[in-house]
Design a protein around this motif. Structure first.
Motif, PDB file in Angstrom:
ATOM      1  N   TYR A 216      54.965  35.039  52.494  1.00 50.72           N
ATOM      2  CA  TYR A 216      54.689  35.071  51.054  1.00 50.72           C
ATOM      3  C   TYR A 216      53.183  34.991  50.838  1.00 50.72           C
ATOM      4  O   TYR A 216      52.518  34.090  51.369  1.00 50.72           O
ATOM      5  N   PHE A 217      52.689  35.940  50.057  1.00 52.39           N
ATOM      6  CA  PHE A 217      51.254  36.054  49.806  1.00 52.39           C
ATOM      7  C   PHE A 217      50.957  35.824  48.334  1.00 52.39           C
ATOM      8  O   PHE A 217      51.695  36.275  47.455  1.00 52.39           O
ATOM      9  N   CYS A 218      49.846  35.173  48.085  1.00 51.40           N
ATOM     10  CA  CYS A 218      49.375  34.926  46.740  1.00 51.40           C
ATOM     11  C   CYS A 218      48.200  35.868  46.454  1.00 51.40           C
ATOM     12  O   CYS A 218      47.406  36.175  47.352  1.00 51.40           O
ATOM     13  N   THR A 219      48.122  36.310  45.217  1.00 49.42           N
ATOM     14  CA  THR A 219      46.994  37.127  44.789  1.00 49.42           C
ATOM     15  C   THR A 219      46.479  36.615  43.450  1.00 49.42           C
ATOM     16  O   THR A 219      47.250  36.053  42.661  1.00 49.42           O
ATOM     17  N   ALA A 220      45.194  36.800  43.200  1.00 52.11           N
ATOM     18  CA  ALA A 220      44.590  36.306  41.962  1.00 52.11           C
ATOM     19  C   ALA A 220      43.686  37.364  41.345  1.00 52.11           C
ATOM     20  O   ALA A 220      42.976  38.078  42.065  1.00 52.11           O
ATOM     21  N   THR A 221      43.723  37.428  40.032  1.00 51.12           N
ATOM     22  CA  THR A 221      42.797  38.257  39.259  1.00 51.12           C
ATOM     23  C   THR A 221      41.768  37.330  38.645  1.00 51.12           C
ATOM     24  O   THR A 221      42.131  36.361  37.961  1.00 51.12           O
ATOM     25  N   VAL A 222      40.511  37.597  38.912  1.00 51.23           N
ATOM     26  CA  VAL A 222      39.440  36.715  38.461  1.00 51.23           C
ATOM     27  C   VAL A 222      38.504  37.483  37.537  1.00 51.23           C
ATOM     28  O   VAL A 222      38.027  38.575  37.885  1.00 51.23           O
ATOM     29  N   ARG A 223      38.261  36.903  36.382  1.00 47.16           N
ATOM     30  CA  ARG A 223      37.316  37.485  35.425  1.00 47.16           C
ATOM     31  C   ARG A 223      35.986  36.754  35.529  1.00 47.16           C
ATOM     32  O   ARG A 223      35.932  35.530  35.600  1.00 47.16           O
ATOM     33  N   ILE A 224      34.920  37.536  35.547  1.00 49.25           N
ATOM     34  CA  ILE A 224      33.570  36.986  35.527  1.00 49.25           C
ATOM     35  C   ILE A 224      32.878  37.457  34.254  1.00 49.25           C
ATOM     36  O   ILE A 224      33.411  38.332  33.570  1.00 49.25           O
ATOM     37  N   PRO A 225      31.728  36.899  33.907  1.00 49.35           N
ATOM     38  CA  PRO A 225      31.085  37.279  32.642  1.00 49.35           C
ATOM     39  C   PRO A 225      30.873  38.785  32.465  1.00 49.35           C
ATOM     40  O   PRO A 225      30.830  39.280  31.339  1.00 49.35           O
ATOM     41  N   THR A 226      30.757  39.522  33.568  1.00 45.41           N
ATOM     42  CA  THR A 226      30.483  40.951  33.445  1.00 45.41           C
ATOM     43  C   THR A 226      31.712  41.819  33.632  1.00 45.41           C
ATOM     44  O   THR A 226      31.618  43.052  33.605  1.00 45.41           O
ATOM     45  N   GLY A 227      32.854  41.232  33.831  1.00 42.91           N
ATOM     46  CA  GLY A 227      34.064  42.040  34.005  1.00 42.91           C
ATOM     47  C   GLY A 227      35.046  41.375  34.938  1.00 42.91           C
ATOM     48  O   GLY A 227      35.076  40.150  35.051  1.00 42.91           O
TER      49      GLY A 227
END
Length: 124
Positions: free
Chosen positions: A97-108
């Motif tokens: 089982y794998f985890c994935t993350a979407t990360v937002r930074i100030p520029t996108g």
């Protein structure tokens, strides 16, 4: 950057339960990075990686049809953490089982990050 670490996998008998955790960390979060979505995928030997569940800020959790009614996903994005509660496990749930993350930074948004996986083995 961002590192993801999964935990909670193991060996369990059919019908049992496990709770997986995934924590995101890294320097990105000290410069304005924020997790906006996290998801779980799984992969069995010789099989393609498949979607299991996802959750995002302000959105409803999504679950694959194969796990609906048995698995649930929850989050604590203040702690960059996602959980997968797995109940009534079946031998066919055996996978990494794998985890994935979407990360937002100030520029996108950054490209999605992936963890190394945690093994779940369900014996019959």
């Amino acid at each position: 950057q961002v590192q993801l670490v999964e935990s909670g996998g193991g060996l369990v008998q059919a019908g049992g339960s496990l709770r997986l955790s995934c924590v995101a960390s890294g320097g990105t979060f000290s410069v304005g990075g924020m997790v906006t979505a996290m998801a779980w995928y799984r992969q069995s030997p010789g099989q393609q990686r498949e979607f299991v569940a996802s959750i995002m800020t302000g959105g409803d959790p999504k679950l694959a049809d194969s796990v609906k009614g048995r698995f649930s996903i929850s989050k604590d994005f203040a702690a960059n953490t996602v959980y997968l509660q797995m109940n009534r496990l079946k031998p066919e749930d055996t996978a990494a089982y794998f985890c994935t993350a979407t990360v937002r930074i100030p520029t996108g948004y950054l490209p999605d990050f992936w963890g190394q996986g945690t093994q779940v083995t369900v014996s019959s």
